[in-house]
Design a protein around this motif. Structure first.
Motif, PDB file in Angstrom:
ATOM      1  N   ALA A   1      65.151 -40.208  -3.593  1.00  0.00           N
ATOM      2  CA  ALA A   1      66.050 -40.169  -2.847  1.00  0.00           C
ATOM      3  C   ALA A   1      66.363 -41.376  -1.972  1.00  0.00           C
ATOM      4  CB  ALA A   1      66.053 -38.913  -1.714  1.00  0.00           C
ATOM      5  N   ARG A   2      65.538 -42.168  -1.487  1.00  0.00           N
ATOM      6  CA  ARG A   2      65.415 -43.279  -0.877  1.00  0.00           C
ATOM      7  C   ARG A   2      66.032 -44.368  -1.774  1.00  0.00           C
ATOM      8  NH1 ARG A   2      64.076 -47.959  -1.893  1.00  0.00           N
ATOM      9  NH2 ARG A   2      62.821 -47.384  -3.751  1.00  0.00           N
ATOM     10  N   ALA A   3      65.775 -44.191  -3.286  1.00  0.00           N
ATOM     11  CA  ALA A   3      66.418 -45.256  -4.183  1.00  0.00           C
ATOM     12  C   ALA A   3      67.751 -45.132  -4.256  1.00  0.00           C
ATOM     13  CB  ALA A   3      65.683 -45.285  -5.389  1.00  0.00           C
ATOM     14  N   LEU A   4      68.275 -43.675  -4.319  1.00  0.00           N
ATOM     15  CA  LEU A   4      69.584 -43.465  -4.593  1.00  0.00           C
ATOM     16  C   LEU A   4      70.288 -43.672  -3.061  1.00  0.00           C
ATOM     17  CD1 LEU A   4      69.220 -40.275  -6.667  1.00  0.00           C
ATOM     18  CD2 LEU A   4      69.908 -42.451  -7.300  1.00  0.00           C
ATOM     19  N   ARG A   5      69.775 -43.405  -2.208  1.00  0.00           N
ATOM     20  CA  ARG A   5      70.512 -43.442  -0.744  1.00  0.00           C
ATOM     21  C   ARG A   5      70.871 -45.164  -0.854  1.00  0.00           C
ATOM     22  NH1 ARG A   5      66.991 -38.988   1.646  1.00  0.00           N
ATOM     23  NH2 ARG A   5      68.568 -37.139   1.342  1.00  0.00           N
ATOM     24  N   GLU A   6      70.000 -45.821  -1.211  1.00  0.00           N
ATOM     25  CA  GLU A   6      70.259 -47.396  -1.195  1.00  0.00           C
ATOM     26  C   GLU A   6      71.476 -47.638  -1.662  1.00  0.00           C
ATOM     27  OE1 GLU A   6      66.846 -49.749  -2.474  1.00  0.00           O
ATOM     28  OE2 GLU A   6      65.801 -49.428  -0.665  1.00  0.00           O
ATOM     29  N   LEU A   7      71.954 -47.212  -2.689  1.00  0.00           N
ATOM     30  CA  LEU A   7      72.933 -47.239  -3.454  1.00  0.00           C
ATOM     31  C   LEU A   7      74.355 -46.556  -2.950  1.00  0.00           C
ATOM     32  CD1 LEU A   7      71.990 -46.861  -7.201  1.00  0.00           C
ATOM     33  CD2 LEU A   7      72.486 -49.019  -5.963  1.00  0.00           C
ATOM     34  N   GLY A   8      73.969 -45.709  -1.761  1.00  0.00           N
ATOM     35  CA  GLY A   8      75.250 -45.079  -0.835  1.00  0.00           C
ATOM     36  C   GLY A   8      75.379 -43.710  -1.619  1.00  0.00           C
ATOM     37  N   ILE A   9      74.453 -43.260  -2.206  1.00  0.00           N
ATOM     38  CA  ILE A   9      74.613 -42.150  -2.970  1.00  0.00           C
ATOM     39  C   ILE A   9      74.399 -40.860  -1.848  1.00  0.00           C
ATOM     40  CG2 ILE A   9      73.893 -40.341  -4.699  1.00  0.00           C
ATOM     41  CD1 ILE A   9      73.614 -42.926  -6.347  1.00  0.00           C
ATOM     42  N   GLU A  10      74.882 -39.751  -1.701  1.00  0.00           N
ATOM     43  CA  GLU A  10      74.558 -38.576  -0.823  1.00  0.00           C
ATOM     44  C   GLU A  10      73.590 -37.738  -1.796  1.00  0.00           C
ATOM     45  OE1 GLU A  10      76.316 -34.470   1.057  1.00  0.00           O
ATOM     46  OE2 GLU A  10      77.803 -36.052   0.054  1.00  0.00           O
ATOM     47  N   VAL A  11      72.234 -37.769  -1.225  1.00  0.00           N
ATOM     48  CA  VAL A  11      71.180 -36.872  -1.696  1.00  0.00           C
ATOM     49  C   VAL A  11      71.100 -35.645  -1.051  1.00  0.00           C
ATOM     50  CG1 VAL A  11      68.994 -36.850  -2.699  1.00  0.00           C
ATOM     51  CG2 VAL A  11      70.219 -38.900  -2.717  1.00  0.00           C
ATOM     52  N   ALA A  12      71.600 -34.507  -1.407  1.00  0.00           N
ATOM     53  CA  ALA A  12      71.807 -33.469  -0.638  1.00  0.00           C
ATOM     54  C   ALA A  12      70.394 -32.299  -0.730  1.00  0.00           C
ATOM     55  CB  ALA A  12      72.787 -32.430  -1.217  1.00  0.00           C
ATOM     56  N   ALA A  13      69.825 -32.435  -1.799  1.00  0.00           N
ATOM     57  CA  ALA A  13      68.521 -31.673  -1.934  1.00  0.00           C
ATOM     58  C   ALA A  13      67.669 -31.820  -3.069  1.00  0.00           C
ATOM     59  CB  ALA A  13      69.065 -30.197  -1.895  1.00  0.00           C
ATOM     60  N   GLY A  14      66.557 -31.374  -3.284  1.00  0.00           N
ATOM     61  CA  GLY A  14      65.451 -31.307  -4.432  1.00  0.00           C
ATOM     62  C   GLY A  14      65.646 -30.302  -4.839  1.00  0.00           C
ATOM     63  N   VAL A  15      65.840 -29.906  -6.328  1.00  0.00           N
ATOM     64  CA  VAL A  15      65.466 -28.782  -7.008  1.00  0.00           C
ATOM     65  C   VAL A  15      64.259 -28.835  -8.079  1.00  0.00           C
ATOM     66  CG1 VAL A  15      66.753 -27.200  -8.909  1.00  0.00           C
ATOM     67  CG2 VAL A  15      67.837 -28.201  -6.854  1.00  0.00           C
ATOM     68  N   THR A  16      63.294 -27.936  -7.895  1.00  0.00           N
ATOM     69  CA  THR A  16      62.162 -27.561  -8.778  1.00  0.00           C
ATOM     70  C   THR A  16      62.138 -26.399  -9.509  1.00  0.00           C
ATOM     71  OG1 THR A  16      60.745 -27.189  -7.308  1.00  0.00           O
ATOM     72  CG2 THR A  16      61.145 -29.684  -7.278  1.00  0.00           C
ATOM     73  N   ALA A  17      61.252 -26.425 -10.468  1.00  0.00           N
ATOM     74  CA  ALA A  17      60.907 -25.319 -11.192  1.00  0.00           C
ATOM     75  C   ALA A  17      59.987 -24.481 -10.492  1.00  0.00           C
ATOM     76  CB  ALA A  17      60.328 -25.630 -12.755  1.00  0.00           C
ATOM     77  N   CYS A  18      58.960 -25.534 -10.113  1.00  0.00           N
ATOM     78  CA  CYS A  18      57.657 -24.940  -9.240  1.00  0.00           C
ATOM     79  C   CYS A  18      57.409 -25.412  -8.076  1.00  0.00           C
ATOM     80  CB  CYS A  18      56.451 -25.213 -10.360  1.00  0.00           C
ATOM     81  SG  CYS A  18      56.588 -24.190 -11.809  1.00  0.00           S
ATOM     82  N   VAL A  19      56.662 -24.607  -7.459  1.00  0.00           N
ATOM     83  CA  VAL A  19      56.258 -25.454  -6.206  1.00  0.00           C
ATOM     84  C   VAL A  19      54.693 -24.935  -5.808  1.00  0.00           C
ATOM     85  CG1 VAL A  19      56.838 -23.208  -4.573  1.00  0.00           C
ATOM     86  CG2 VAL A  19      56.559 -25.381  -3.389  1.00  0.00           C
ATOM     87  N   ALA A  20      54.039 -26.162  -5.523  1.00  0.00           N
ATOM     88  CA  ALA A  20      52.468 -25.862  -5.094  1.00  0.00           C
ATOM     89  C   ALA A  20      52.374 -26.185  -3.802  1.00  0.00           C
ATOM     90  CB  ALA A  20      51.784 -27.110  -5.875  1.00  0.00           C
ATOM     91  N   GLU A  21      51.080 -25.665  -3.323  1.00  0.00           N
ATOM     92  CA  GLU A  21      50.554 -25.564  -1.840  1.00  0.00           C
ATOM     93  C   GLU A  21      50.625 -27.024  -1.488  1.00  0.00           C
ATOM     94  OE1 GLU A  21      50.145 -23.568   0.862  1.00  0.00           O
ATOM     95  OE2 GLU A  21      51.050 -22.056  -0.644  1.00  0.00           O
TER      96      GLU A  21
END
Length: 191
Positions: free
Chosen positions: A168-188
């Motif tokens: 997200a940091r790398a994309l925001r540096e280009l001015g891209i709006e990063v709204a969310a992350g989407v993953t298949a799995c979540v760990a503790e």
């Protein structure tokens, strides 16, 4: 796992929605569909390391579930997969998340863009705690070009969120709006 996914593994692969906000950025939600377990770990490895088509299909189904919930809350967006380290992609013979994101794009109609690259070497994250993961990834990714519109980062697993935040940091540096992350799995989360 063998050449196919056993009935036990399939029976325990039931997508639900797990939403969590990042500790470092509460306005960055992460949507996941499968809670990490020994079975989830086997399916992830079968997809990543063995290229097992049935495992890929389970991963895509989980990503679809996560993405559909994300789209309900944030509207339409583009998919930007988290790339594997180049050495890992060479070993696997593919960019795992880029391949899954492309298949996800075809099924959901949202465009996918491979817009991130690794600009320096990073260590394997599996043995690192939260702080070490953040330090390991700091400045490791770079966005390639400006893209107009809302972006959803696509990854296989979230543990601490360090990889998603670096992307997200790398994309925001280009001015891209990063709204969310989407993953298949979540760990503790790690401490």
């Amino acid at each position: 796992m063998g050449l196919s996914i056993c009935s036990l593994c399939r029976s325990q692969w039931h997508p639900h929605i797990f939403t969590r906000n990042s500790r470092s950025n509460p306005k960055f939600p992460i949507y996941s569909a499968i809670e990490y377990s020994p079975i989830a770990g086997k399916v992830l490895l079968a997809a990543k390391e063995n290229g097992l088509v049935q495992a890929d299909e389970l991963m895509i189904d989980a990503l679809k579930k996560s993405l559909s919930y994300c789209v309900k809350e944030h509207g339409i967006g583009m998919l930007i997969p988290i790339p594997s380290r180049p050495s890992i992609a060479r070993l696997r013979g593919r960019q795992f998340m880029c391949d899954l994101s492309e298949q996800l794009s075809k099924s959901c109609g949202l465009p996918t863009f491979e817009n991130l690259i690794h600009v320096r070497k990073v260590r394997d994250q599996s043995a690192l705690d939260t702080r070490a993961r953040v330090e390991n990834l700091a400045g490791a990714l770079k966005g390639l070009r400006y893209l107009s519109g809302k972006a959803f980062l696509i990854d296989d697993l979230v543990t601490t969120g360090a990889t998603l935040h670096e992307a997200a940091r790398a994309l925001r540096e280009l001015g891209i709006e990063v709204a969310a992350g989407v993953t298949a799995c979540v760990a503790e989360p790690l401490r």
